[in-house]
Every structure is written in structure tokens, then in C-alpha cells.
Write an enzyme that holds these catalytic residues in place. Structure first.
Site, PDB file in Angstrom:
ATOM      1  N   GLY A 187       0.831  -1.194   0.000  1.00  0.00           N
ATOM      2  CA  GLY A 187       0.000   0.000   0.000  1.00  0.00           C
ATOM      3  C   GLY A 187       0.867   1.246   0.000  1.00  0.00           C
ATOM      4  O   GLY A 187       2.106   1.175   0.068  1.00  0.00           O
ATOM      5  N   ASN A 188       0.217   2.396  -0.105  1.00  0.00           N
ATOM      6  CA  ASN A 188       0.927   3.671  -0.060  1.00  0.00           C
ATOM      7  C   ASN A 188      -0.061   4.771   0.274  1.00  0.00           C
ATOM      8  O   ASN A 188      -1.271   4.601   0.090  1.00  0.00           O
ATOM      9  CB  ASN A 188       1.674   3.935  -1.373  1.00  0.00           C
ATOM     10  CG  ASN A 188       0.953   3.359  -2.553  1.00  0.00           C
ATOM     11  OD1 ASN A 188      -0.075   3.899  -2.974  1.00  0.00           O
ATOM     12  ND2 ASN A 188       1.435   2.241  -3.087  1.00  0.00           N
TER      13      ASN A 188
ATOM     14  N   SER B 279       9.111   3.989  -1.642  1.00  0.00           N
ATOM     15  CA  SER B 279       8.963   2.649  -2.227  1.00  0.00           C
ATOM     16  C   SER B 279       9.622   1.596  -1.340  1.00  0.00           C
ATOM     17  O   SER B 279      10.756   1.766  -0.896  1.00  0.00           O
ATOM     18  CB  SER B 279       9.623   2.644  -3.607  1.00  0.00           C
ATOM     19  OG  SER B 279       9.603   1.352  -4.149  1.00  0.00           O
ATOM     20  N   GLY B 280       8.885   0.506  -1.099  1.00  0.00           N
ATOM     21  CA  GLY B 280       9.478  -0.694  -0.498  1.00  0.00           C
ATOM     22  C   GLY B 280       9.886  -0.600   0.951  1.00  0.00           C
ATOM     23  O   GLY B 280      10.658  -1.438   1.422  1.00  0.00           O
TER      24      GLY B 280
ATOM     25  N   SER C 251       6.836   5.845  -3.827  1.00  0.00           N
ATOM     26  CA  SER C 251       6.093   4.638  -4.186  1.00  0.00           C
ATOM     27  C   SER C 251       5.939   4.537  -5.703  1.00  0.00           C
ATOM     28  O   SER C 251       5.733   5.543  -6.384  1.00  0.00           O
ATOM     29  CB  SER C 251       4.709   4.695  -3.536  1.00  0.00           C
ATOM     30  OG  SER C 251       3.843   3.799  -4.166  1.00  0.00           O
ATOM     31  N   SER C 252       5.988   3.315  -6.193  1.00  0.00           N
ATOM     32  CA  SER C 252       5.832   3.111  -7.638  1.00  0.00           C
ATOM     33  C   SER C 252       4.407   3.421  -8.104  1.00  0.00           C
ATOM     34  O   SER C 252       4.151   3.504  -9.299  1.00  0.00           O
ATOM     35  CB  SER C 252       6.188   1.668  -8.003  1.00  0.00           C
ATOM     36  OG  SER C 252       5.356   0.778  -7.288  1.00  0.00           O
ATOM     37  N   GLU C 253       3.482   3.588  -7.180  1.00  0.00           N
ATOM     38  CA  GLU C 253       2.097   3.929  -7.530  1.00  0.00           C
ATOM     39  C   GLU C 253       1.860   5.442  -7.518  1.00  0.00           C
ATOM     40  O   GLU C 253       0.714   5.899  -7.476  1.00  0.00           O
ATOM     41  CB  GLU C 253       1.113   3.245  -6.567  1.00  0.00           C
ATOM     42  CG  GLU C 253       1.189   1.744  -6.541  1.00  0.00           C
ATOM     43  CD  GLU C 253       0.678   1.057  -7.806  1.00  0.00           C
ATOM     44  OE1 GLU C 253       0.401   1.772  -8.794  1.00  0.00           O
ATOM     45  OE2 GLU C 253       0.587  -0.177  -7.807  1.00  0.00           O
TER      46      GLU C 253
ATOM     47  N   HIS D   3      -3.867   3.984  -0.551  1.00  0.00           N
ATOM     48  CA  HIS D   3      -3.969   2.732  -1.312  1.00  0.00           C
ATOM     49  C   HIS D   3      -3.704   1.595  -0.347  1.00  0.00           C
ATOM     50  O   HIS D   3      -2.611   1.482   0.200  1.00  0.00           O
ATOM     51  CB  HIS D   3      -2.955   2.744  -2.459  1.00  0.00           C
ATOM     52  CG  HIS D   3      -2.764   1.397  -3.097  1.00  0.00           C
ATOM     53  ND1 HIS D   3      -3.805   0.517  -3.316  1.00  0.00           N
ATOM     54  CD2 HIS D   3      -1.661   0.787  -3.569  1.00  0.00           C
ATOM     55  CE1 HIS D   3      -3.329  -0.567  -3.881  1.00  0.00           C
ATOM     56  NE2 HIS D   3      -2.036  -0.438  -4.043  1.00  0.00           N
TER      57      HIS D   3
ATOM     58  N   HIS E  34      -4.246  -2.683   0.991  1.00  0.00           N
ATOM     59  CA  HIS E  34      -4.363  -4.078   0.559  1.00  0.00           C
ATOM     60  C   HIS E  34      -5.257  -4.810   1.553  1.00  0.00           C
ATOM     61  O   HIS E  34      -4.965  -5.919   1.961  1.00  0.00           O
ATOM     62  CB  HIS E  34      -2.990  -4.730   0.479  1.00  0.00           C
ATOM     63  CG  HIS E  34      -2.174  -4.276  -0.688  1.00  0.00           C
ATOM     64  ND1 HIS E  34      -1.198  -5.045  -1.260  1.00  0.00           N
ATOM     65  CD2 HIS E  34      -2.202  -3.135  -1.411  1.00  0.00           C
ATOM     66  CE1 HIS E  34      -0.647  -4.389  -2.278  1.00  0.00           C
ATOM     67  NE2 HIS E  34      -1.238  -3.220  -2.372  1.00  0.00           N
TER      68      HIS E  34
END
Lengths: 215, 215
Positions: free
Chosen positions: A28-29, A44-45, A73-75, A94, A96
Site C-alpha cells: 500500500g501507499n 517505495s518498499g 512509491s511506484s504507484e 492505497h 491491501h
């Protein structure tokens, strides 16, 4: 919003979402709108528990470039699409979360929201078309699923996207979405197997039925 | 990592697994590989009462019990998995609701969610003939994956660290839940095998190390 305030809001929201079980580990982010051109997002990560407020990353909505050496974040593109398309929105989460992910795995939207859920989520919850994580296709699909007054979207085979005019509202949307998805699954279960009654079955009861009925 | 540190991590994780419903108190089992030794939970002491002195040590090469109380009855399975999977240093038995239901149903769980594809693998298979045919069916069903379903008994999750094995157990629960409960919604839509394999490859090569690099 001031930069330090935005970073603190994102940092706090991450810890709160972990506590509520809506995200875990690095999944998530979370982001907050900084001004008309930039937002602050989780890196990210990284696991939420190990982050510091100063590590939240400033990203430009226009070209998705970021400040500093820590990667966002990649999103980030999905968040930018929301801020550009919905000027009233200042927070994007975002998640999960479990029940929402289950509905997203079936690529279904939620129909027949209760009045209480609709007050928080808007007129309905759509499921964004399937796309690979971090892709432009996912960004476009998520923005489409959030059109109108919607506050939440399911992301096919992936998770959920929740938005609000404040972080507290986005957080409330995420929790309400989870409750709505839990109800939707239980109601669908009763309809599918023509089970009469007003009380919704528990997850344990549905699993027992699943094992006994050779579904 | 030394025996003492591994023991402390194992005990701390066992409390978290209990709190999260991933492990059962009297039947939970987790282990670590420390050089040539297996550190594993004992057979007759519940996880909630574990102390460092209660952990059992077994030599990996000779299967000789060298210290502590009687090791968990599944120690031979752990020895065999560590023997085959050189990158695994931690194993956890997952006994959460959906994992147990899926293991009883006996069906292969496909990747309906992207994090399942990334962390578990392109599916979670069932080792149908364990324990009566020894560890072979488990190792075979776990090939290329980080988890396997043990017929009627939940799952076995492995990774390089306890943190990663814990994440695998969490994602396996989510993936099994989505598989089971999406049947009430008309069925889950699986991620195609090529994309699932691609997601896993990208995760293993790039994303899984981000928590250390992206600082």
C-alpha cells in the site's frame, strides 16, 4: 499545507493503517496534497514501522519527478491522477485490505450499498479494470473508477484506493469500504445458496459451508 | 545470526503469530536455520509460554537432537526443506482460518492477487501425501514457491528471514481467503501465469531489497 505538516500526516496515517490491519509491511501507499502541483507520498518498499516523517517524498503531479534521493512509491502516478482529476481531494490511501482484496479478486464492484456506507463511499464502488501494478493503464483505470462522487475504488487483483478531503476522511473511507465488502460477500453468499434469514453469516460459517457443500 | 539471536527472534515472532491468528498456541511451529543447526519450537510447550531455554536444537546434517526439550514432531520435515532450499533460513507453519480451509479443500490456490504471485509464487499447491509419504511431497509441491498447503493442516511458509516468512504467511492467508470467498461472488479471476511469473521475478530481483536500499 506546510511540508512538515504533510510529512507528519502521511507518517501518522501509515502507522494508523497498520494498526487497523488495512495495510501491512511495505504494501500500500499513502499521500497528501501539498499544493496544486505537488504531493507527499510514502517511499517505495519501506515498512511503515521503520519510516521517519522526514523520509516521505515530495512528488510533482505534472511529470512525477521527486525531490531528494529516496524513491517514492511506484504507484505515484495513480495518486497524481486522483489529485489532478479531483481538486477537492487532499488525501489518497492505497490499501491491501482483506475483504476489499477478495472482492477485487473477483473483479466486481459493490452493488446495493447501505445508506450508512453510501454516505461515506458515495453512490457506489466500482472495480478498476485489471492492469499491472505501477502501470499507466492502472493509473487510468483507477481514475475512471473514481469518477463522480465516488470515494473508493477496487483495483482488480490488487487492492483498494480510498480518497478524502482530509486524511481522516480517507481513513474512514478505507474502514467503511472494508465493512461494505464484508457485507457484500456475506450477502452474495446468502443469495448464491438461497439461505434465508436476516443475520449475515460469519466468515467461519461461510468457510464451514464451503467445505461441506463441495462448491 | 547466532543461536541466541535466532531464539529471541523466534520467540518474539511466535507471540505476533499468535496475536494475528496465524499460529495456534499448542500446535504452532516455527524454526530457524543457524549455520549447521536447526532451532525449532518444542513438542510439548505452547508458544505463549516459550522461553529461550525451551527451544530445541537439532543438527541439520545428522538429525541429532543436541539440546533442549523434545523437538516438534515436524522437525524432520523442516530438516528436509532446509536441506533442499538453501536460501530458506526460517520456516513457519501457517494455521490461519483461510489457509486451513484451503488445505482441507485440497485445491491448488491460483494467484488471484498480485502480492500472492510475488511472495508465494504462481500458485500454492497442496502436498496431499504428507505426512505418510514423508517430506518428499511437501518439497515437490513447494518447488519454486515460498509456501505449500499441507493437506488438512494449514500451510508451511519459508523465506530467508523470519520477517519475510511472516510476510509469506500473511499473504498466503489473504490469497486463500480471496480464493475461497470469491467463489461466493461468482469466482475469482486469476492473473495469467506469465504475468504472475513476471511479477514474482521483478519482486525477487528488484523490490524485495528496496527496504534496505531506498534510504
Amino acid at each position: 499545507m506546510e511540508l512538515d505538516e504533510a510529512r507528519e500526516a502521511v507518517y501518522r496515517a501509515g502507522l494508523d493503517l497498520v494498526k487497523e490491519g488495512l495495510v501491512a509491511r511495505t504494501w500500500g501507499n499513502i499521500s497528501v496534497r501539498l499544493d496544486d502541483y505537488r504531493f507527499v507520498i510514502t517511499p517505495s518498499g519501506r515498512t511503515y514501522e521503520t519510516l521517519k516523517p522526514g523520509e516521505m517524498v515530495v512528488v510533482k503531479m505534472g511529470d512525477l519527478s521527486h525531490e531528494g534521493t529516496i524513491k517514492p512509491s511506484s504507484e505515484k502516478g495513480m495518486h497524481a491522477a486522483v489529485y489532478l482529476g479531483r481538486p477537492e481531494i487532499t488525501a489518497v490511501v492505497h490499501t491491501h485490505q482483506l475483504f476489499a482484496s477478495t472482492v477485487a479478486a473477483a473483479r466486481k464492484g459493490i452493488k446495493g450499498l447501505s445508506k450508512a456506507h453510501a454516505r461515506v463511499l458515495g453512490s457506489g464502488v466500482a472495480c478498476a479494470a485489471y492492469a499491472l501494478p505501477g502501470s499507466k493503464k492502472l493509473k487510468r483505470a483507477a481514475a475512471t473508477a473514481l469518477e463522480g462522487d465516488r470515494r473508493a475504488a477496487l483495483l482488480a487483483n490488487h487492492g483498494a484506493l480510498c480518497i478524502g478531503e482530509t486524511m481522516a476522511e480517507a481513513f474512514d473511507v478505507a474502514k467503511t469500504l472494508e465493512a461494505a465488502c464484508e457485507c457484500f460477500i456475506a450477502q452474495s453468499f446468502m443469495e448464491k445458496y438461497e439461505i434465508k434469514g436476516t443475520d449475515l453469516p460469519s466468515t467461519e460459517q461461510m468457510h464451514r459451508f464451503y467445505l461441506e457443500k463441495e462448491i | 545470526m547466532d543461536i541466541q539471536t535466532a531464539g529471541q527472534e523466534l520467540i518474539a515472532l511466535s507471540k505476533r503469530l499468535l496475536a494475528q491468528g496465524i499460529a495456534h498456541d499448542w500446535d504452532g511451529c516455527l524454526s530457524a536455520r543457524v549455520q549447521n543447526l536447526l532451532v525449532i519450537t518444542p513438542e510439548d510447550i505452547p508458544l505463549s509460554r516459550l522461553t529461550p531455554e525451551d527451544l530445541s536444537l537439532v543438527e541439520l546434517n545428522t538429525a541429532t537432537h543436541t539440546r533442549g526439550p523434545r523437538p516438534d514432531r515436524r522437525f524432520a520435515l523442516h530438516l528436509a526443506v532446509y536441506g533442499k532450499r538453501k536460501k530458506f533460513n526460517a520456516l513457519i507453519h501457517a494455521q490461519s482460518l483461510s489457509v486451513v480451509t484451503a488445505s482441507k479443500k485440497g485445491l491448488t490456490v491460483p494467484p488471484l492477487l498480485d502480492d500472492m504471485a510475488q511472495l508465494v509464487g504462481v500458485s500454492a499447491k497442496v502436498a496431499r501425501h504428507w505426512p505418510h509419504r514423508g517430506p518428499g511431497p511437501v518439497i515437490s509441491a513447494m518447488n519454486g514457491r515460498n509456501a505449500v498447503l499441507l493437506r488438512n493442516k494449514g500451510g508451511l511458509c519459508g523465506a530467508g528471514t523470519f520477517e519475510d516468512a511472516h510476510a509469506v504467511a500473511q499473504v498466503l492467508e489473504k490469497g486463500c481467503k480471496a480464493f475461497i470467498e470469491s467463489t461466493f461472488l461468482g469466482g475469482g479471476v486469476r492473473i495469467n501465469r506469465v504475468e504472475a511469473a513476471l511479477m514474482r521475478l521483478v519482486y525477487r530481483l528488484a523490490y524485495s531489497g528496496q527496504h534496505l536500499k531506498n534510504r
